[in-house]
Scaffold this motif. Structure first.
Motif, PDB file in Angstrom:
ATOM      1  N   SER A  82      49.049  57.709  44.624  1.00  0.00           N
ATOM      2  CA  SER A  82      48.183  57.002  45.563  1.00  0.00           C
ATOM      3  C   SER A  82      48.003  57.788  46.857  1.00  0.00           C
ATOM      4  O   SER A  82      47.303  57.352  47.756  1.00  0.00           O
ATOM      5  CB  SER A  82      48.759  55.616  45.873  1.00  0.00           C
ATOM      6  OG  SER A  82      50.069  55.717  46.385  1.00  0.00           O
ATOM      7  N   GLY A  84      45.557  51.396  44.355  1.00  0.00           N
ATOM      8  CA  GLY A  84      44.827  52.418  45.086  1.00  0.00           C
ATOM      9  C   GLY A  84      45.084  53.824  44.612  1.00  0.00           C
ATOM     10  O   GLY A  84      44.856  54.785  45.340  1.00  0.00           O
ATOM     11  N   ALA A 139      43.380  41.654  37.492  1.00  0.00           N
ATOM     12  CA  ALA A 139      42.393  42.311  36.631  1.00  0.00           C
ATOM     13  C   ALA A 139      42.203  41.565  35.315  1.00  0.00           C
ATOM     14  O   ALA A 139      41.090  41.519  34.768  1.00  0.00           O
ATOM     15  CB  ALA A 139      42.814  43.758  36.372  1.00  0.00           C
ATOM     16  N   PRO A 156      38.627  39.669  45.976  1.00  0.00           N
ATOM     17  CA  PRO A 156      39.225  40.987  46.185  1.00  0.00           C
ATOM     18  C   PRO A 156      40.749  40.891  46.144  1.00  0.00           C
ATOM     19  O   PRO A 156      41.335  39.885  46.574  1.00  0.00           O
ATOM     20  CB  PRO A 156      38.723  41.386  47.579  1.00  0.00           C
ATOM     21  CG  PRO A 156      37.503  40.568  47.800  1.00  0.00           C
ATOM     22  CD  PRO A 156      37.733  39.272  47.088  1.00  0.00           C
ATOM     23  N   ASN A 213      43.886  51.514  39.840  1.00  0.00           N
ATOM     24  CA  ASN A 213      42.832  52.068  40.693  1.00  0.00           C
ATOM     25  C   ASN A 213      42.549  51.180  41.896  1.00  0.00           C
ATOM     26  O   ASN A 213      42.473  51.653  43.038  1.00  0.00           O
ATOM     27  CB  ASN A 213      41.537  52.250  39.908  1.00  0.00           C
ATOM     28  CG  ASN A 213      41.580  53.366  38.875  1.00  0.00           C
ATOM     29  OD1 ASN A 213      40.643  53.572  38.128  1.00  0.00           O
ATOM     30  ND2 ASN A 213      42.678  54.099  38.803  1.00  0.00           N
ATOM     31  N   ASP A 214      42.357  49.880  41.649  1.00  0.00           N
ATOM     32  CA  ASP A 214      41.785  48.999  42.667  1.00  0.00           C
ATOM     33  C   ASP A 214      42.808  48.135  43.400  1.00  0.00           C
ATOM     34  O   ASP A 214      42.573  47.735  44.540  1.00  0.00           O
ATOM     35  CB  ASP A 214      40.715  48.095  42.038  1.00  0.00           C
ATOM     36  CG  ASP A 214      39.564  48.895  41.442  1.00  0.00           C
ATOM     37  OD1 ASP A 214      39.363  50.046  41.872  1.00  0.00           O
ATOM     38  OD2 ASP A 214      38.886  48.382  40.538  1.00  0.00           O
ATOM     39  N   THR A 246      42.367  49.323  35.890  1.00  0.00           N
ATOM     40  CA  THR A 246      41.754  48.623  37.019  1.00  0.00           C
ATOM     41  C   THR A 246      42.810  48.249  38.050  1.00  0.00           C
ATOM     42  O   THR A 246      42.606  48.408  39.266  1.00  0.00           O
ATOM     43  CB  THR A 246      41.022  47.364  36.537  1.00  0.00           C
ATOM     44  OG1 THR A 246      39.966  47.756  35.642  1.00  0.00           O
ATOM     45  CG2 THR A 246      40.426  46.596  37.699  1.00  0.00           C
ATOM     46  N   THR A 297      45.510  43.054  49.038  1.00  0.00           N
ATOM     47  CA  THR A 297      46.380  44.218  49.219  1.00  0.00           C
ATOM     48  C   THR A 297      47.338  44.048  50.387  1.00  0.00           C
ATOM     49  O   THR A 297      48.518  44.422  50.305  1.00  0.00           O
ATOM     50  CB  THR A 297      45.526  45.474  49.433  1.00  0.00           C
ATOM     51  OG1 THR A 297      44.613  45.598  48.334  1.00  0.00           O
ATOM     52  CG2 THR A 297      46.384  46.712  49.519  1.00  0.00           C
TER      53      THR A 297
END
Length: 390
Positions: free
Chosen positions: A228, A173, A104, A85, A169-170, A166, A88
């Motif tokens: 975001s 956020g 990514a 993951p 988004n991930d 990606t 963050t």
């Protein structure tokens, strides 16, 4: 000093290692098709002649370090930490864009992070931040192009656009679609990219602005936005809710003929969000047809209808953007609309060459009369997408 030279100078302050090269990617202006991308719809953006530049040098320790003119201090992570993951909590938001791309890319390529070359990356840009011109996709595109080449991953431009989405988004956020990244990767001079966001089929559409004696003026309101945070996410959730109520996979699957039924099964706010997307998809198709058959001087009414829909149905405009559109039209623009995700940012105006200064003056005067701070005004030219520069 140009952004390319700034990136080189920033890199030389990080390391004495000889750079491997320089890459860049453009921001984008969206001619029409707003908030349709994450609804599997149609968009018509083009890359602009404002770019983010990346200079890169290798490291021997398996670390990726990023530095930017946006921040005082660089941020670094072991490449090995980018295999699960995204971390963050360890990464400030500005660094999540380039580090998210690295993360990514590793996942998309199936590369062994332990075998990849560590890198120092320096980033500088002349794409205005928060203006709705996708400074984020420019960072993602330049970083993706640089790492794809450096690591020999062999991903094509569409795959790199998917990597950028990606990351946004991930890792960051922000629940954006893929339009910005595709425009930044696939841009062509004097052309827009007609993109089907479901299939990712992309067609180059000649714009012919110069031949028609037209220029595309950006009126940057100076009102900052952040995708975001709340408003953008709420709009996306409303679209998802509308699709579910109508029993379709995405709002792309609806047409104007479905709107009377939609009005009967959803609350007013959700209905208006849905109506914007459905009618905006059709406006994109109509704009492509008009450009092909009549040329750019005939698309003004479609641009204005798009702005009205974003102002009234999607409710993402702000008084500064409405003022920009009204002032531009009053001073002789052919068409104008806000561009980008909304809640601030910029408007664009399609203006005859001999009226550009008049429109600039009118916009500046209208902002002053309304008590707004002065807008930043500049023309943009449809330009080439991401790639290696040196």
């Amino acid at each position: 000093m140009s952004a390319a030279l700034v990136a080189r100078a920033l890199l030389s302050g990080l390391t004495t290692t000889e750079p491997l090269g320089s890459w860049s990617a453009p921001g984008r202006a969206n001619l029409i098709g707003e908030h349709t991308d994450y609804n599997d719809g149609f968009v018509l953006p083009f890359a602009i002649d404002r770019r983010t530049h990346v200079a890169l040098a290798p490291r021997a320790d398996g670390v990726i370090r990023v530095a930017s003119t946006f921040a005082a201090e660089p941020v670094q992570l072991p490449l090995a930490s980018l295999t699960g993951p995204f971390p963050t909590d360890e990464v400030p938001e500005w660094a999540a864009y380039p580090l998210g791309v690295a993360w990514a890319l590793i996942a998309a390529s199936g590369a062994d992070a332990a075998s990849l070359t560590g890198v120092d990356i320096a980033i500088a840009s002349d794409v205005p931040v928060g203006a709705g011109l996708s400074s984020s996709a420019a960072i993602e595109g330049a970083t993706a192009a640089a790492l794809n080449d450096t690591w020999g991953l062999g991903l094509d431009p569409v795959a790199l656009a998917q990597v950028g989405r990606t990351a946004e988004n991930d890792a960051v956020g922000a629940p954006t679609g893929i339009m910005d990244q595709m425009a930044s990767m696939l841009g062509r001079a004097d052309a827009a990219i007609f993109l089907d966001c479901r299939s990712l089929d992309a067609t180059v559409i000649d714009l012919g602005f110069a031949e028609a004696g037209l220029e595309l003026l950006v009126i940057d309101s100076g009102v900052q936005h952040a995708h975001s945070t709340g408003g953008y996410r709420e709009r996306r959730e409303a679209c998802d809710r509308g699709a579910q109520l109508m029993g379709v996979a995405a709002l792309r699957d609806l047409s104007a003929e479905d709107l009377p039924r939609a009005r009967g099964v959803m609350d007013d706010v959700t209905f208006r969000r849905v109506r914007h997307v459905v009618t905006e998809d059709q406006r994109v198709l109509d704009t492509v047809q008009t450009l092909r058959e009549q040329g750019p001087a005939a698309i003004g009414d479609l641009l204005l209808a798009s702005h009205a829909s974003m102002r009234d149905d999607f409710e993402i405009s702000v008084p500064e953007l409405d003022t920009a559109v009204e002032a531009a039209m009053g001073a002789g623009a052919i068409g104008a609309r806000m561009t980008g995700g909304g809640f601030g940012g910029a408007a664009i105006a399609l203006v005859p060459h001999d009226r550009v200064e008049t429109v600039k003056d009118a916009a500046t005067a209208a902002f002053a009369a309304s008590g707004f701070r002065a807008p930043t005004l500049f023309t943009v030219t449809p330009s080439e997408g991401a790639g290696r520069d040196a």
